[in-house]
Design an enzyme around this catalytic site. Structure first.
Site, PDB file in Angstrom:
ATOM      1  N   ARG A  73      13.769 -55.455  37.660  1.00  0.00           N
ATOM      2  CA  ARG A  73      15.129 -55.479  38.216  1.00  0.00           C
ATOM      3  C   ARG A  73      15.317 -56.621  39.196  1.00  0.00           C
ATOM      4  O   ARG A  73      16.393 -57.205  39.298  1.00  0.00           O
ATOM      5  CB  ARG A  73      15.405 -54.154  38.942  1.00  0.00           C
ATOM      6  CG  ARG A  73      15.573 -52.987  38.005  1.00  0.00           C
ATOM      7  CD  ARG A  73      16.126 -51.812  38.748  1.00  0.00           C
ATOM      8  NE  ARG A  73      17.380 -52.173  39.422  1.00  0.00           N
ATOM      9  CZ  ARG A  73      17.982 -51.453  40.343  1.00  0.00           C
ATOM     10  NH1 ARG A  73      17.459 -50.313  40.710  1.00  0.00           N
ATOM     11  NH2 ARG A  73      19.103 -51.845  40.888  1.00  0.00           N
ATOM     12  N   ARG A  99      25.558 -51.142  35.310  1.00  0.00           N
ATOM     13  CA  ARG A  99      24.271 -51.317  35.978  1.00  0.00           C
ATOM     14  C   ARG A  99      24.537 -51.460  37.466  1.00  0.00           C
ATOM     15  O   ARG A  99      25.533 -52.055  37.855  1.00  0.00           O
ATOM     16  CB  ARG A  99      23.578 -52.605  35.530  1.00  0.00           C
ATOM     17  CG  ARG A  99      23.188 -52.672  34.094  1.00  0.00           C
ATOM     18  CD  ARG A  99      22.478 -53.985  33.832  1.00  0.00           C
ATOM     19  NE  ARG A  99      21.302 -54.148  34.676  1.00  0.00           N
ATOM     20  CZ  ARG A  99      20.135 -53.546  34.454  1.00  0.00           C
ATOM     21  NH1 ARG A  99      19.973 -52.769  33.397  1.00  0.00           N
ATOM     22  NH2 ARG A  99      19.122 -53.722  35.267  1.00  0.00           N
ATOM     23  N   LEU A 101      24.089 -53.207  40.907  1.00  0.00           N
ATOM     24  CA  LEU A 101      23.668 -54.532  41.356  1.00  0.00           C
ATOM     25  C   LEU A 101      22.494 -54.374  42.315  1.00  0.00           C
ATOM     26  O   LEU A 101      22.460 -53.445  43.119  1.00  0.00           O
ATOM     27  CB  LEU A 101      24.807 -55.240  42.094  1.00  0.00           C
ATOM     28  CG  LEU A 101      26.039 -55.630  41.285  1.00  0.00           C
ATOM     29  CD1 LEU A 101      27.005 -56.394  42.175  1.00  0.00           C
ATOM     30  CD2 LEU A 101      25.662 -56.445  40.057  1.00  0.00           C
ATOM     31  N   ASN A 115      34.380 -52.841  42.920  1.00  0.00           N
ATOM     32  CA  ASN A 115      34.069 -52.040  41.742  1.00  0.00           C
ATOM     33  C   ASN A 115      35.233 -51.089  41.486  1.00  0.00           C
ATOM     34  O   ASN A 115      35.834 -50.574  42.423  1.00  0.00           O
ATOM     35  CB  ASN A 115      32.802 -51.213  42.010  1.00  0.00           C
ATOM     36  CG  ASN A 115      32.435 -50.304  40.843  1.00  0.00           C
ATOM     37  OD1 ASN A 115      32.448 -50.718  39.685  1.00  0.00           O
ATOM     38  ND2 ASN A 115      32.111 -49.051  41.143  1.00  0.00           N
ATOM     39  N   HIS A 117      36.177 -47.457  39.807  1.00  0.00           N
ATOM     40  CA  HIS A 117      35.486 -46.223  39.397  1.00  0.00           C
ATOM     41  C   HIS A 117      36.523 -45.194  38.951  1.00  0.00           C
ATOM     42  O   HIS A 117      37.531 -44.987  39.639  1.00  0.00           O
ATOM     43  CB  HIS A 117      34.654 -45.684  40.562  1.00  0.00           C
ATOM     44  CG  HIS A 117      33.868 -44.481  40.170  1.00  0.00           C
ATOM     45  ND1 HIS A 117      32.716 -44.562  39.404  1.00  0.00           N
ATOM     46  CD2 HIS A 117      34.077 -43.161  40.394  1.00  0.00           C
ATOM     47  CE1 HIS A 117      32.255 -43.346  39.173  1.00  0.00           C
ATOM     48  NE2 HIS A 117      33.064 -42.473  39.770  1.00  0.00           N
ATOM     49  N   ASP A 149      28.435 -51.902  48.130  1.00  0.00           N
ATOM     50  CA  ASP A 149      27.267 -52.071  49.008  1.00  0.00           C
ATOM     51  C   ASP A 149      26.022 -51.708  48.204  1.00  0.00           C
ATOM     52  O   ASP A 149      26.076 -51.647  46.979  1.00  0.00           O
ATOM     53  CB  ASP A 149      27.426 -51.253  50.309  1.00  0.00           C
ATOM     54  CG  ASP A 149      27.482 -49.754  50.058  1.00  0.00           C
ATOM     55  OD1 ASP A 149      27.157 -49.310  48.935  1.00  0.00           O
ATOM     56  OD2 ASP A 149      27.835 -49.012  50.990  1.00  0.00           O
ATOM     57  N   ASP A 153      28.324 -46.482  44.012  1.00  0.00           N
ATOM     58  CA  ASP A 153      29.669 -45.919  44.183  1.00  0.00           C
ATOM     59  C   ASP A 153      29.901 -45.463  45.624  1.00  0.00           C
ATOM     60  O   ASP A 153      30.394 -44.361  45.871  1.00  0.00           O
ATOM     61  CB  ASP A 153      29.877 -44.739  43.204  1.00  0.00           C
ATOM     62  CG  ASP A 153      29.811 -45.184  41.751  1.00  0.00           C
ATOM     63  OD1 ASP A 153      30.132 -46.351  41.461  1.00  0.00           O
ATOM     64  OD2 ASP A 153      29.423 -44.358  40.904  1.00  0.00           O
TER      65      ASP A 153
END
Ligand code: GAR
Length: 214
Positions: A73, A99, A101, A115, A117, A149, A153
């Site tokens: 990763r 995925r 980050l 993001n 959601h 961050d 989520d």
């Protein structure tokens, strides 16, 4: 004690969109008169992501970054950071990127990643938010756009809107009403981020009419 005020502004309005699937949110961004012109790059972890096709159709750089090509990763995260920095990207949008980050990308673009959601966070985090809301019997779910961050989520919320769960809803019907809201909320949030109109105070994000000074 409250955290100090901090304004968030993209270095320049070159936006990268990361997407794993259909890319209907990418399409909403491409169709936005302002944001559409800022998108410099689309990246996917899946070669067959329709999002890549949508980018190519617009003549926008489309890159498949295959997780299998990297030993772990950390190296995937590094390659992603190098790709984004090499393209002089100022802001990053996760539009159905399935995925998490890694810290290297999150720290390099701190306060400049949003993001979308498909639920009202902190309810129903994760990759199956629509089916989780249905399975829970929730009467209301919705859409959250948040700064990213290092936790999944989790970052400060930029925008949220409720979507009712109707008695006859199945996954398709609920997802399609959620998408309608996403396609409105996400471009507005990206505009605000790229124009430096987000002011973050701890977990609170204020969306300003004009760019924050300083
Ligand atoms: C969107 O509903 C987005 O909120 C969701 O994936 C979908 C992608 O749709 N993201 C997540 O679930 C992230 N946890 P799209 O590919 O048609 O834009």
């Amino acid at each position: 004690m409250r955290a100090a005020l901090r304004s968030v502004r993209c270095v320049e309005a070159r936006v990268a969109v990361l997407a794993s699937g259909e890319g209907t949110n990418l399409q909403a961004l491409l169709d936005d008169p302002e944001v559409g012109g800022w998108i410099a790059l689309v990246v996917s972890d899946r070669a067959d992501a329709k999002a890549l096709e949508r980018a190519r159709d617009r003549g926008i750089g489309a890159r498949h970054l295959d997780v299998n090509g990297y030993r772990d990763r950390v190296s995937y995260d590094r390659a992603l950071r190098e790709l984004l920095e090499g393209e002089r990207v100022g802001c990053v949008v996760l539009a159905g990127f399935m995925r998490m980050l890694g810290p290297e990308v999150v720290r390099s673009f701190e306060g400049r990643i949003v993001n979308v959601h498909p639920a009202l966070l902190p309810s129903f985090p994760g990759a199956h938010a629509v089916s989780d809301a249905l399975a829970w019997g929730a009467k209301v779910t919705g859409v959250t756009v948040h700064l990213v961050d290092e936790q999944m989520d989790h970052g400060p919320i930029v925008a949220q809107e409720a979507v009712p769960v109707l008695p006859d809803d199945d996954w398709d019907s609920l997802e399609s009403r959620i998408h309608e809201v996403e396609h409105r909320l996400l471009p507005a949030a990206v505009r605000a981020m790229a124009e430096g109109r987000l002011r973050v105070e701890g977990r609170s994000v204020h969306v300003l009419e004009e760019p924050a000074g300083g």
